[in-house]
Design an enzyme around this catalytic site. Structure first.
Site, PDB file in Angstrom:
ATOM      1  N   LYS A  67     -32.248  50.264  14.065  1.00  0.00           N
ATOM      2  CA  LYS A  67     -31.423  48.749  13.724  1.00  0.00           C
ATOM      3  C   LYS A  67     -32.420  47.735  13.051  1.00  0.00           C
ATOM      4  CE  LYS A  67     -28.233  45.716  16.212  1.00  0.00           C
ATOM      5  NZ  LYS A  67     -27.844  45.431  17.486  1.00  0.00           N
ATOM      6  N   SER A 142     -22.593  45.370  17.835  1.00  0.00           N
ATOM      7  CA  SER A 142     -23.254  44.772  16.623  1.00  0.00           C
ATOM      8  C   SER A 142     -24.285  45.911  16.024  1.00  0.00           C
ATOM      9  CB  SER A 142     -24.169  43.813  16.784  1.00  0.00           C
ATOM     10  OG  SER A 142     -25.440  44.047  17.612  1.00  0.00           O
ATOM     11  N   SER A 166     -23.243  45.662  22.447  1.00  0.00           N
ATOM     12  CA  SER A 166     -23.647  46.176  21.258  1.00  0.00           C
ATOM     13  C   SER A 166     -24.154  47.584  20.859  1.00  0.00           C
ATOM     14  CB  SER A 166     -24.299  45.041  20.659  1.00  0.00           C
ATOM     15  OG  SER A 166     -23.809  44.073  20.170  1.00  0.00           O
TER      16      SER A 166
END
Ligand SMILES: [Mg+2]
Ligand SMILES: [Zn+2]
Lengths: 479, 94, 500
Positions: A67, A142, A166
């Site tokens: 990420k 997210s 997330s």
């Protein structure tokens, strides 16, 4: 061969590499080529195919998607924000370094909601991510880029971060496994902060064994993170096939009594409780009396911490600076106005308001007390139960744009995942089946969440593994 | 209810420039969110200790041993306005 | 006193002490002073994305030592907070400090109660450079992060001080105390000791405190005293005129000696404190507290007591030496040297009071003269240890006076040479011919010549006015270059003129 390779679990690929049946560089290249053709918007940066590194360490050169919230030395790291466009960190996050030390190779940096604020990945400053199950739908967020990449075979596995859901919610919406470890299990050093008392790094994988494999390499005490402790005794690879002797609690506040749980999601959830019973597990209802207030507490605490964490993006030391006719305050205000997206601004405003003079006790102080009550609720429940189970997300993947106009509805996506984050305990989402959204549409993955007492990751993974075997979900998106 | 004035005050504290349209929208959205958040008020929280940390740690300290600092060229490389080995900013006294 | 009758001053101090650890509060960058800008920085102290603070163990130890020296009660568990504000010298947008649960509370130093003692980090250095030309007509500043993140201990007193001189004296005592601990350079001009004052005025005897103002940037003890005096005068005038004091912050300008109100920045006071989630609580263990208290040296109050009780110094001298670390240390070294040489010669050592008087009187006076400072000295400003007069030399000189090898007057001349060039007093006496005259016949002749040269004065002395002897004594001293013993000279004059 290449399409075959893309279907292997990482554990299986490593076995083949070890046995000499698969070349580590071929394994990496197959993914690098696939990532180069990313049609989901999952990546923000990708490694070139052909980067030969050799198969060292336990992870033998396996590719991994990271990420974009993790700092990677010399490689652009933006946390999905325009305010960090072009920012090349001078150092690498501890979690990423540990994975590299174990032999993993960086495949790419994945798209995400700006500063991890969002549940649909539509808040990225670099465009949305599409759900591989239905490209008109969101992958969740997210960690949407990481989830879509793993589900869409653009990466064999990935790391993400989970502050209120997330990792678990996008894993649920993309039909993969997502684990949020106990707060303190994995170092936060080099992980760009959203809400420091909640943020935690964890794996997004196609099966539970890979999640264990990844967590095993990433966890550990880090002298650079005062709040990290690691997992005592490390992480064992799961092997359990039955759930005999285990007691599973079903908190009614986060299931039957929860608002907005889709019918299809409820059905898959109930069916999964049946599978647990078939495997010999005991299932009983339980109460988490304060859990329904988790979202309220979360939307005070996380924005409050974020308002301070994001104050360093001020146009002084790095990043873009807006023109302001030589006025310092205007320079700050314009730099931040131009650099942050709407959701980030909203949360900064919310957090600043909650901490401001005269409101602290009413909001922040209260939220911290609700947090204490929620942690107590879990402690009490774990005296009767080994694990607690809930749906991960109240709904299956929703359509792009469907919730962007209504922040509160978007926030409800994390209703079932936020309480565990507040309590700091580990929770995993595994795919449990397919369901149509309310009002009809294609069948989409439904996630099943299992929560455990702090630092019982090995037990949690073991139970999830037994359940996963019995459910036998096909993680391949159609088409 | 978070009115226009409050939005502007908070935006000023947070160093965010908002357009008129953003101020309007923010006022409505923050009001909705805070209405939801205020459901916490139903709870009796008297005597409940606040939680700031979920980790039960104390005294995490590091030895007072120097580590190499960062070369100045690298320090200033990402700076928007480097000057004379420092970060130049509009003067706060202006 | 600057306040008119009927009013009284209420003064409290807020002191920031930079700790002399090797590294910063939350990262491994070395502390530095006066180096090129931004050479002691790293991602942590520049607040790059993703970094985290880790507490410096030594800073905690030093802070505990300060707390113990101030008899402050160490909290069993204290936490750090974030203090939020935007400023270019504050890279994270918040300062890590302590708020409602500080490291220690309460305590006492001298006559002043301590309110609290806490740990925090210093800001970076901001230099105003005026118009840059780059953006037409606008001023700019340069930020240097070398200082950013230096460990600080903040000490807040209760408002127990009643006038500017007392505030100054107490601040000097605090400086000496911290200096003795060896945990800071405590140099006001370099900023390792910074002193802010909260000042208010109320009707004498009133219970309620008046509105206070805050004074900042007084970078010497002299300025601290002057700044407070100026502010008291201003507040007194406001009240006298029937006005009300407003809550304000003033910046002291050392060049003009004036106070200017800081532009009241809107919203500057909403710091939005909340617990720092990146750090865990500090809970000093028995072990940590024992280690801190075991290393406590003798503190000024104890030193003063010892000087009075064991060395028999008068209170004023004992206080002066004990409350000024440099002076006290120098005195002890001179005393030690005197004892050693007395032991070597088998003679009696000098009385401590004699040595003390030479240190606090003659030596400090000479050094201050050399420093051309008319005002009372700043501590450390006339540090005798950094002068050319070694404690051994001073001890030897005092010994020569006591054994009548030189007169007091000649010894003063020797001291002047020592201050200017250093050296060995015995050699200087030899070289300059300053040894006390022992030949009575020679002195007798000189006295007679002096009486002849000053007939007017001689007449007055004969008539019974012995105070008129001055010019004759002066003539003798000139002739002998001060080598004559004053008592002996007076005796001879009286004898020859038949005076009482
Ligand atoms: Mg302070
Ligand atoms: Zn540093």
């Amino acid at each position: 061969m290449s399409s075959d390779v893309l279907e292997l679990s990482v554990a299986e690929a490593l076995r083949r590499i070890e046995a000499g049946d698969l070349a580590a560089d071929d394994y990496f290249d197959a993914y690098a080529k696939r990532a180069a053709a990313d049609e989901l918007g999952a990546y923000l940066w990708r490694a070139e195919p052909g980067s030969v590194a050799g198969a060292k360490g336990a992870l033998r050169g396996a590719p991994i998607a990271v990420k974009d919230i993790f700092c990677t030395e010399g490689i652009e790291t933006t946390a999905g924000s325009r305010i960090l466009k072009g920012y090349r960190p001078p150092y690498t996050a501890t979690a990423v370094r540990r994975l590299a030390d174990a032999g993993a190779r960086l495949l790419g940096k994945t798209n995400m909601d700006e500063f991890a604020m969002g549940s649909s990945n539509e808040n990225s400053g670099y465009g949305p991510v599409l759900n591989p199950w239905d490209r008109e739908r969101v992958p969740g967020g997210s960690s949407g880029g990481s989830a879509a990449a793993v589900a869409g075979r653009l990466a064999p596995w990935a790391i993400g971060t989970d502050t209120g859901g997330s990792i678990r919610q996008p894993a649920s919406l993309c039909g993969i496994v997502g684990l949020k470890p106990t707060y303190g299990a994995v170092s936060r050093y080099g992980m760009i902060a959203f809400a420091s008392s909640l943020d935690q790094c964890g794996p997004l994988t196609r099966d539970v064994t890979d999640a264990a494999l990844l967590l095993r390499a990433a966890e550990g005490r880090d002298p650079c993170d005062s709040t990290s402790v690691g997992i005592e005794g490390g992480v064992e690879l799961p092997s359990r096939e039955s759930l005999e002797g285990l007691r599973f609690g079903v908190p009614r506040e986060l299931s039957a009594e929860a608002e907005g749980i889709e019918a299809g999601v409820s059905e898959v959830f109930e069916r999964t409780l049946g599978v647990i019973r078939e495997l010999g597990g005991e299932v009983d209802e339980c109460a988490l009396p304060h859990a329904a207030h988790g979202l309220s507490a979360y939307y005070v605490l996380a924005p409050a911490e974020a308002s301070a964490n994001l104050a360093r993006y001020d146009g002084v030391r790095f990043g873009p600076r807006a023109d302001a006719n030589g006025d310092l305050i205007e320079m700050y205000e314009r730099t931040r106005a131009e650099g942050f997206g709407a959701e980030v601004k909203r949360r900064i405003m919310l957090g600043t308001y909650a901490l401001s003079s005269g409101y602290y006790e009413a909001y922040y102080g209260r939220a911290q007390r609700v947090r204490s009550k929620i942690a107590d609720d879990f402690r009490a429940a774990f005296e009767r139960f080994d694990y607690l189970v809930t749906p991960t997300s109240p709904t299956v993947a929703f359509r792009l744009g469907e919730r962007t106009a209504d922040p509160l509805t978007m926030y409800m996506s994390d209703f079932c995942t936020v309480p565990m984050s507040l309590a700091g305990i580990p929770a995993i989402s595994i795919p449990a089946g397919l369901a149509e959204p309310d009002g009809g549409g294609p069948e989409l993955p439904v996630g099943f969440q299992i929560a455990a007492p702090a630092f019982d990751e090995s037990g949690l993974l073991d139970a999830a593994h037994a359940l996963e075997r019995a459910i036998d979900f096909d993680t391949r998106p159609p088409g | 209810m978070i009115d226009r004035e409050q939005v502007l005050h908070v935006a000023r504290l947070a160093r965010l420039e908002l357009t008129d349209e953003e101020v309007e929208r923010m006022s409505g959205e923050l009001t909705t969110i805070l209405d939801h958040v205020e459901r916490m008020n139903e709870l009796d929280l008297d005597g409940v200790e606040p939680t700031s940390h979920v980790v039960a740690l104390e005294n995490v300290l590091r030895a007072d041993e120097p580590r190499p600092s960062w070369p100045r060229e690298q320090v200033l490389e990402p700076a928007p306005d480097p000057a004379e080995g420092a970060f130049r900013v509009p003067s706060p006294q202006a | 006193m600057t306040l008119s009758e009927g009013y009284e001053a209420v003064i409290g101090l807020e002191i920031h002490v930079q700790l002399s650890t090797r590294t910063k509060m939350f990262c491994g960058c070395e502390l530095s002073f006066g180096e090129q800008p931004n050479v002691h920085t790293c991602p942590v102290c520049l607040a790059h994305p993703g970094v985290l603070p880790v507490i410096n163990e030594q800073a905690v130890r030093y802070a505990l030592q300060i707390a113990l020296a101030l008899e402050s009660e160490v909290a069993p568990r204290s936490i750090f907070h974030r203090k939020n504000y935007f400023y270019p010298d504050n890279p994270k947008g918040y300062q890590i400090s302590q708020y409602d649960i500080p490291l220690a509370r309460g305590g006492q130093l001298g006559d002043v109660r301590i309110h609290r003692v806490h740990l925090e980090e210093d800001a970076a250095k901001l230099t105003h450079v005026g118009e840059s030309g780059r953006i037409h007509g606008s001023a700019t500043s340069l930020v240097d992060f070398n200082r950013g993140g230096t460990p600080l201990v903040e000490i807040v007193t209760e408002p127990d001080l009643g006038d500017p001189a007392q505030a100054r004296e107490w601040a000097q005592l605090l400086r000496t105390t911290v200096k003795q601990l060896g945990v800071s350079d405590v140099n006001m001009e370099e900023g390792s000791l910074r002193c802010d004052a909260n000042v208010s005025v109320r009707r004498a005897g009133a219970e309620e405190l008046g509105t206070k103002t805050e004074l900042k940037n007084m970078n010497s003890f002299r300025f601290l005293e002057r700044g407070i005096a100026a502010e008291l005068e201003r507040q007194g005038a406001v009240l006298e005129a029937g006005g009300q004091v407003e809550q304000e912050t003033f910046h002291f300008d050392p060049r003009t000696g004036s106070l200017t109100p800081l532009r009241s920045k809107e919203y500057a006071h909403d710091y939005r404190y909340f617990p720092e989630p990146d750090l865990v609580p500090l809970a000093p263990t028995e072990e940590m507290l024992r280690a801190a208290s075991e290393t406590l040296p003798e503190l000024p109050a104890e030193r003063r007591e010892r000087y009075q009780a064991e060395l028999g110094l008068p209170e004023v001298t004992a206080r002066q030496l004990a409350f000024d670390a440099e002076l006290g240390d120098y005195f002890e070294r001179a005393l030690e040297a005197s004892r050693k040489s007395a032991a070597a010669e088998g003679s009696a050592p000098e009385r401590p009071t004699t040595i003390a008087n030479w240190v606090t009187g003659e030596l400090v006076g000479r050094l201050r003269e050399a420093h051309r400072s008319g005002d009372a000295a700043e501590p450390g400003e006339v540090d005798p240890a950094s002068s050319k007069v070694s404690p051994e030399a001073l001890a030897a000189l005092v010994g020569m006076v006591q054994s009548k090898r030189v007169t007091t007057g000649a010894a003063r001349q020797v001291l002047a040479v020592l201050v200017a060039d250093g050296g060995d007093p015995a050699e200087i006496v030899e070289r300059e011919g300053l040894a006390q005259m022992s030949d009575t016949g020679e002195l007798d002749a000189i006295v007679e010549r002096a009486i002849d040269a000053e007939p007017g004065a001689a007449e007055k002395v004969r008539a019974g006015n012995s105070k008129a002897m001055g010019p004759i004594v002066g003539a003798v001293m000139r002739e002998t270059k001060g080598r004559a013993d004053g008592g002996e000279v007076t005796r001879l004059i009286r004898e020859k003129l038949g005076a009482e």
